[in-house]
Design an enzyme around this catalytic site. Structure first.
Site, PDB file in Angstrom:
ATOM      1  N   TYR A   1       1.166  -1.215  -0.036  1.00 54.29           N
ATOM      2  CA  TYR A   1       0.007   0.058   0.154  1.00 54.29           C
ATOM      3  C   TYR A   1       0.968   1.262  -0.025  1.00 54.29           C
ATOM      4  O   TYR A   1       1.497   1.662   1.138  1.00 54.29           O
ATOM      5  CB  TYR A   1      -1.099  -0.089   1.372  1.00 54.29           C
ATOM      6  CG  TYR A   1      -1.991   1.101   1.351  1.00 54.29           C
ATOM      7  CD1 TYR A   1      -2.079   2.081   0.554  1.00 54.29           C
ATOM      8  CD2 TYR A   1      -2.693   1.293   2.584  1.00 54.29           C
ATOM      9  CE1 TYR A   1      -2.814   3.149   0.826  1.00 54.29           C
ATOM     10  CE2 TYR A   1      -3.602   2.009   2.601  1.00 54.29           C
ATOM     11  CZ  TYR A   1      -3.829   2.977   1.892  1.00 54.29           C
ATOM     12  OH  TYR A   1      -4.738   4.198   1.974  1.00 54.29           O
TER      13      TYR A   1
ATOM     14  N   LYS B   1      -1.103  -1.160  -4.170  1.00 49.73           N
ATOM     15  CA  LYS B   1      -2.312  -0.165  -4.029  1.00 49.73           C
ATOM     16  C   LYS B   1      -1.490   1.263  -4.126  1.00 49.73           C
ATOM     17  O   LYS B   1      -0.916   1.846  -3.320  1.00 49.73           O
ATOM     18  CB  LYS B   1      -3.154  -0.239  -2.678  1.00 49.73           C
ATOM     19  CG  LYS B   1      -4.376   0.792  -2.703  1.00 49.73           C
ATOM     20  CD  LYS B   1      -4.887   0.613  -1.608  1.00 49.73           C
ATOM     21  CE  LYS B   1      -5.915   1.782  -1.303  1.00 49.73           C
ATOM     22  NZ  LYS B   1      -5.632   3.292  -1.134  1.00 49.73           N
TER      23      LYS B   1
END
Length: 319
Positions: A138, A168
């Site tokens: 992330y 992400k």
């Protein structure tokens, strides 16, 4: 490893009661709404879900409830980022036990990583707690300070982390994003995480996106993607501008707390936010609702249908 996940993936809010304890039954309504609105997945306990304000036990309860409530086609990605390395690993192992589709971790936000080698080493130790479950890093430099090139992260991490599935990518660096999309002929899932510039990412080749506004206005983005894929660029721009207008109002009124208030406006009451975040005062809430009404939210967002570019702009008061 599972096949790539594409389309819209919502970052759900964590529903809470007035005393800021978990409101787990609300997850059933959230999951049902996402599935009905053709959202393909839920990225739970991330930034929008106030994950780092929750205890490990609370996050376990949330993950279990999402897994039991989610319709079969709604894929669940569990965010396991934590200041404690061991707590992250415990959340990873739990995600694997309950059959989550994938998991993700953000970099530590207190003792921060400063080099790619540090970041890859950290992620490798988190990811090997569930070696058969797809792992996504992330990337959100605004929260972690780890503004490192993700193309180079993929190059190094792919040699160290066998279950690396993708990133992400919540950052505005479209050059780095595009290099990640094309790394090793598109080997990895690179989810785009900035809802307000999704159209730019589509132009670069994005096929999947994770965002908070997909909770309450996914129809706008579905129409934008349809228009883009059909070569209707002006229409696609109009739909992106609609989303931008809503996001601008939400951001002016407190960001995440305003987002929770907007969820209540569409009939899903996710309750208050936890400190240190602050809930909206009555005056700010009234201002938020008034400004959203001026741009026809939530009615327009849920009834977008197949409107043309000119009618979209007219409905937003911009024609």
């Amino acid at each position: 490893m599972q096949s790539k996940l594409s389309g819209l993936i919502a970052a759900p809010f964590t529903a809470m009661k007035a005393d800021c304890s978990l409101n787990l039954p609300m997850i059933e309504l959230q999951a049902k709404a996402l599935a009905e609105n053709k959202v393909n997945g839920a990225f739970i306990c991330g930034t929008t879900g106030e994950g780092l304000s929750l205890t490990t036990d609370e996050r376990i309860q949330i993950a279990e409830k999402w897994m039991s409530a989610a319709p079969r086609l709604l894929r669940i990605i569990v965010h396991v980022g934590h200041q404690s390395f061991n707590e992250s690993r415990a959340l990873v192992a739990h995600a694997q036990r309950i059959g989550a589709s994938a998991f993700a971790t953000i970099a530590p936000t207190f003792f921060r990583v400063t080099t790619l080698e540090q970041l890859v080493d950290y992620c490798a130790h988190v990811a090997d707690a569930a070696p058969s479950l797809p792992f996504n890093y992330y990337h959100m430099p605004a929260m972690t300070g780890a503004d490192l090139p993700m193309h180079d992260f993929l190059r190094l991490a792919s040699l160290r982390i066998p279950n690396l599935a993708g990133i992400k990518f919540t950052h505005e660096n479209l050059m780095d994003y595009t290099r990640c999309l094309n790394f090793e002929q598109g080997r990895f899932n690179i989810f785009f995480g900035r809802d307000e510039i999704l159209l730019a990412a589509l132009a670069m080749g994005a096929t999947g996106a994770v965002g908070s506004t997909y909770n309450y206005m996914p129809a706008i983005y579905h129409r934008m993607i349809e228009a883009f894929n059909a070569g209707e660029i002006e229409n696609a721009r109009a739909f992106q501008f609609m989303a931008i207008q809503v996001i601008a109002v939400m951001s002016r009124h407190g960001g995440l707390p305003a987002g929770k208030a907007m969820m209540k406006m569409i009939g899903i009451d996710c309750g208050p936010v936890r400190p240190p975040l602050q809930n909206l005062s009555p005056a700010v809430l009234e201002s938020l609702m008034r400004e959203l009404e001026q741009i026809s939210f939530p009615e327009l967002a849920s009834k977008i249908g197949a409107q043309t570019n000119s009618s979209v702009l007219q409905a937003m008061g911009q024609a």
